[in-house]
Design an enzyme around this catalytic site. Structure first.
Site, PDB file in Angstrom:
ATOM      1  N   LYS A  16       0.839  -1.206   0.000  1.00  0.00           N
ATOM      2  CA  LYS A  16       0.000   0.000   0.000  1.00  0.00           C
ATOM      3  C   LYS A  16       0.877   1.261   0.000  1.00  0.00           C
ATOM      4  O   LYS A  16       2.092   1.184   0.221  1.00  0.00           O
ATOM      5  CB  LYS A  16      -0.930  -0.041   1.227  1.00  0.00           C
ATOM      6  CG  LYS A  16      -1.939  -1.194   1.195  1.00  0.00           C
ATOM      7  CD  LYS A  16      -2.863  -1.159   2.411  1.00  0.00           C
ATOM      8  CE  LYS A  16      -3.914  -2.257   2.346  1.00  0.00           C
ATOM      9  NZ  LYS A  16      -4.859  -2.184   3.494  1.00  0.00           N
ATOM     10  N   TYR A  56     -12.161  -1.533  -3.621  1.00  0.00           N
ATOM     11  CA  TYR A  56     -12.733  -1.779  -2.289  1.00  0.00           C
ATOM     12  C   TYR A  56     -14.260  -1.693  -2.285  1.00  0.00           C
ATOM     13  O   TYR A  56     -14.861  -1.373  -1.264  1.00  0.00           O
ATOM     14  CB  TYR A  56     -12.139  -0.797  -1.280  1.00  0.00           C
ATOM     15  CG  TYR A  56     -10.781  -1.233  -0.741  1.00  0.00           C
ATOM     16  CD1 TYR A  56     -10.647  -2.440  -0.034  1.00  0.00           C
ATOM     17  CD2 TYR A  56      -9.649  -0.454  -0.915  1.00  0.00           C
ATOM     18  CE1 TYR A  56      -9.420  -2.843   0.464  1.00  0.00           C
ATOM     19  CE2 TYR A  56      -8.413  -0.853  -0.409  1.00  0.00           C
ATOM     20  CZ  TYR A  56      -8.302  -2.046   0.283  1.00  0.00           C
ATOM     21  OH  TYR A  56      -7.090  -2.452   0.785  1.00  0.00           O
ATOM     22  N   PHE A  64     -15.355   3.678   7.203  1.00  0.00           N
ATOM     23  CA  PHE A  64     -13.988   4.078   6.847  1.00  0.00           C
ATOM     24  C   PHE A  64     -13.735   4.078   5.339  1.00  0.00           C
ATOM     25  O   PHE A  64     -12.595   4.277   4.901  1.00  0.00           O
ATOM     26  CB  PHE A  64     -12.960   3.180   7.557  1.00  0.00           C
ATOM     27  CG  PHE A  64     -13.144   1.695   7.320  1.00  0.00           C
ATOM     28  CD1 PHE A  64     -12.660   1.080   6.174  1.00  0.00           C
ATOM     29  CD2 PHE A  64     -13.791   0.910   8.269  1.00  0.00           C
ATOM     30  CE1 PHE A  64     -12.818  -0.276   5.965  1.00  0.00           C
ATOM     31  CE2 PHE A  64     -13.956  -0.462   8.065  1.00  0.00           C
ATOM     32  CZ  PHE A  64     -13.472  -1.045   6.905  1.00  0.00           C
ATOM     33  N   ARG A  92      -1.630 -14.308   4.221  1.00  0.00           N
ATOM     34  CA  ARG A  92      -2.323 -13.665   5.353  1.00  0.00           C
ATOM     35  C   ARG A  92      -1.507 -13.841   6.642  1.00  0.00           C
ATOM     36  O   ARG A  92      -1.479 -12.953   7.488  1.00  0.00           O
ATOM     37  CB  ARG A  92      -3.716 -14.268   5.531  1.00  0.00           C
ATOM     38  CG  ARG A  92      -4.628 -14.156   4.314  1.00  0.00           C
ATOM     39  CD  ARG A  92      -5.314 -12.860   4.125  1.00  0.00           C
ATOM     40  NE  ARG A  92      -6.186 -12.483   5.216  1.00  0.00           N
ATOM     41  CZ  ARG A  92      -6.904 -11.361   5.224  1.00  0.00           C
ATOM     42  NH1 ARG A  92      -6.844 -10.514   4.202  1.00  0.00           N
ATOM     43  NH2 ARG A  92      -7.670 -11.066   6.255  1.00  0.00           N
ATOM     44  N   THR A  98      -5.309  -7.417  10.578  1.00  0.00           N
ATOM     45  CA  THR A  98      -5.609  -6.099  10.002  1.00  0.00           C
ATOM     46  C   THR A  98      -5.122  -4.973  10.912  1.00  0.00           C
ATOM     47  O   THR A  98      -4.502  -4.011  10.453  1.00  0.00           O
ATOM     48  CB  THR A  98      -7.143  -5.959   9.812  1.00  0.00           C
ATOM     49  OG1 THR A  98      -7.622  -7.108   9.110  1.00  0.00           O
ATOM     50  CG2 THR A  98      -7.484  -4.698   9.037  1.00  0.00           C
ATOM     51  N   ARG A 109       2.700  -6.517   9.322  1.00  0.00           N
ATOM     52  CA  ARG A 109       1.911  -5.442   9.923  1.00  0.00           C
ATOM     53  C   ARG A 109       2.398  -5.114  11.330  1.00  0.00           C
ATOM     54  O   ARG A 109       2.454  -3.939  11.712  1.00  0.00           O
ATOM     55  CB  ARG A 109       0.433  -5.812   9.891  1.00  0.00           C
ATOM     56  CG  ARG A 109      -0.169  -5.592   8.482  1.00  0.00           C
ATOM     57  CD  ARG A 109      -1.508  -6.229   8.326  1.00  0.00           C
ATOM     58  NE  ARG A 109      -2.236  -5.764   7.149  1.00  0.00           N
ATOM     59  CZ  ARG A 109      -3.373  -6.307   6.728  1.00  0.00           C
ATOM     60  NH1 ARG A 109      -3.901  -7.335   7.366  1.00  0.00           N
ATOM     61  NH2 ARG A 109      -3.973  -5.835   5.645  1.00  0.00           N
ATOM     62  N   GLU A 133      -9.847  -9.943  -7.623  1.00  0.00           N
ATOM     63  CA  GLU A 133      -8.839  -8.894  -7.394  1.00  0.00           C
ATOM     64  C   GLU A 133      -7.698  -8.982  -8.410  1.00  0.00           C
ATOM     65  O   GLU A 133      -7.197  -7.957  -8.869  1.00  0.00           O
ATOM     66  CB  GLU A 133      -8.305  -9.000  -5.965  1.00  0.00           C
ATOM     67  CG  GLU A 133      -9.354  -8.620  -4.930  1.00  0.00           C
ATOM     68  CD  GLU A 133      -8.878  -8.780  -3.497  1.00  0.00           C
ATOM     69  OE1 GLU A 133      -9.674  -8.499  -2.596  1.00  0.00           O
ATOM     70  OE2 GLU A 133      -7.716  -9.180  -3.269  1.00  0.00           O
TER      71      GLU A 133
HETATM   72  P1  GDP Z   1      -7.703  -7.010   5.522  1.00  0.00           P
HETATM   73  O1  GDP Z   1      -8.270  -8.153   4.721  1.00  0.00           O
HETATM   74  O2  GDP Z   1      -6.861  -7.457   6.687  1.00  0.00           O
HETATM   75  O3  GDP Z   1      -6.959  -6.003   4.656  1.00  0.00           O
HETATM   76  O4  GDP Z   1      -8.928  -6.235   6.208  1.00  0.00           O
HETATM   77  P2  GDP Z   1     -10.404  -5.863   5.699  1.00  0.00           P
HETATM   78  O5  GDP Z   1     -10.726  -6.554   4.406  1.00  0.00           O
HETATM   79  O6  GDP Z   1     -11.316  -6.041   6.848  1.00  0.00           O
HETATM   80  O7  GDP Z   1     -10.316  -4.289   5.430  1.00  0.00           O
HETATM   81  C1  GDP Z   1      -9.721  -3.781   4.265  1.00  0.00           C
HETATM   82  C2  GDP Z   1      -8.852  -2.611   4.630  1.00  0.00           C
HETATM   83  O8  GDP Z   1      -9.674  -1.561   5.162  1.00  0.00           O
HETATM   84  C3  GDP Z   1      -7.837  -2.883   5.756  1.00  0.00           C
HETATM   85  O9  GDP Z   1      -6.647  -3.492   5.316  1.00  0.00           O
HETATM   86  C4  GDP Z   1      -7.583  -1.486   6.261  1.00  0.00           C
HETATM   87  O10 GDP Z   1      -6.707  -0.744   5.401  1.00  0.00           O
HETATM   88  C5  GDP Z   1      -8.976  -0.869   6.189  1.00  0.00           C
HETATM   89  N1  GDP Z   1      -9.712  -1.051   7.449  1.00  0.00           N
HETATM   90  C6  GDP Z   1     -10.231  -2.189   7.968  1.00  0.00           C
HETATM   91  N2  GDP Z   1     -10.871  -1.973   9.137  1.00  0.00           N
HETATM   92  C7  GDP Z   1     -10.765  -0.647   9.367  1.00  0.00           C
HETATM   93  C8  GDP Z   1     -11.235   0.213  10.432  1.00  0.00           C
HETATM   94  O11 GDP Z   1     -11.881  -0.214  11.384  1.00  0.00           O
HETATM   95  N3  GDP Z   1     -10.925   1.549  10.314  1.00  0.00           N
HETATM   96  C9  GDP Z   1     -10.225   2.059   9.266  1.00  0.00           C
HETATM   97  N4  GDP Z   1      -9.962   3.375   9.240  1.00  0.00           N
HETATM   98  N5  GDP Z   1      -9.771   1.278   8.243  1.00  0.00           N
HETATM   99  C10 GDP Z   1     -10.030  -0.054   8.295  1.00  0.00           C
END
Ligand code: GDP
Length: 145
Positions: A16, A56, A64, A92, A98, A109, A133
């Site tokens: 990113k 997304y 968010f 992962r 996350t 991370r 994706e």
């Molecule tokens: P990932 O699969 O671990 O990337 O997580 P998700 O698919 O749940 O979310 C996608 C992306 O959204 C994450 O990698 C973060 O960049 C962002 N994100 C997820 N949860 C949150 C949150 O609670 N707050 C904010 N600001 N960003 C979030």
């Protein structure tokens, strides 16, 4: 012989904008190579806001979404297709949770992410999302075998 659990898979990885700015592209790639994960395709892009929103789309209703897509279009990213046995889950694991505060020690991370949004890397979470994706960023001709 039946395929091994997970079997040979492909997944989409993204370094990113925060990862690119922090200079950890090489570190991310090094971890994949160290684990024997093959990089089948790779390129650098700077997404428009609209392109980040398209990527997304599943998160469109999340609070968010605006902040996330602004962040994802704030600078260059590196997108990769990874290939290997069970590579979706293995990537992962390499990434960590996350929220970096909840990520296991030694994961990308835990080591490099600033917060739950600016968390260095993306990785597909299932075979169906991986296929969607990968198609979002790469044509068949751009993926090596
Ligand atoms: P990932 O699969 O671990 O990337 O997580 P998700 O698919 O749940 O979310 C996608 C992306 O959204 C994450 O990698 C973060 O960049 C962002 N994100 C997820 N949860 C949150 C949150 O609670 N707050 C904010 N600001 N960003 C979030």
């Amino acid at each position: 012989m039946p395929p091994a659990p997970g079997g040979k898979q492909r997944t989409l990885s993204i370094v990113k904008p925060d990862g690119v700015k922090k200079g950890v592209i090489g570190e991310v790639i090094r971890r994949f190579e160290k684990e024997g994960i093959r990089i089948a395709a790779m390129k650098m892009l700077h997404l428009t806001r609209r392109q980040a929103e398209g990527f997304y789309d599943v998160h469109r209703q999340r609070p968010f979404f605006a902040s996330l897509t602004e962040f994802m279009s704030s600078g260059p990213i590196v997108v990769m297709v990874l290939e290997g046995d069970d590579v979706i889950a293995r990537n992962r694991t390499i990434m960590g949770a996350t929220d970096p505060k909840k990520a296991d020690a030694g994961t990308l991370r835990a080591e490099f992410a600033g917060n739950i949004e600016q968390n260095i890397v993306h990785g597909s979470d299932a075979p169906e999302t991986a296929a969607t994706e990968i198609r979002y960023f790469f044509s068949d001709m751009e993926i090596t075998s």
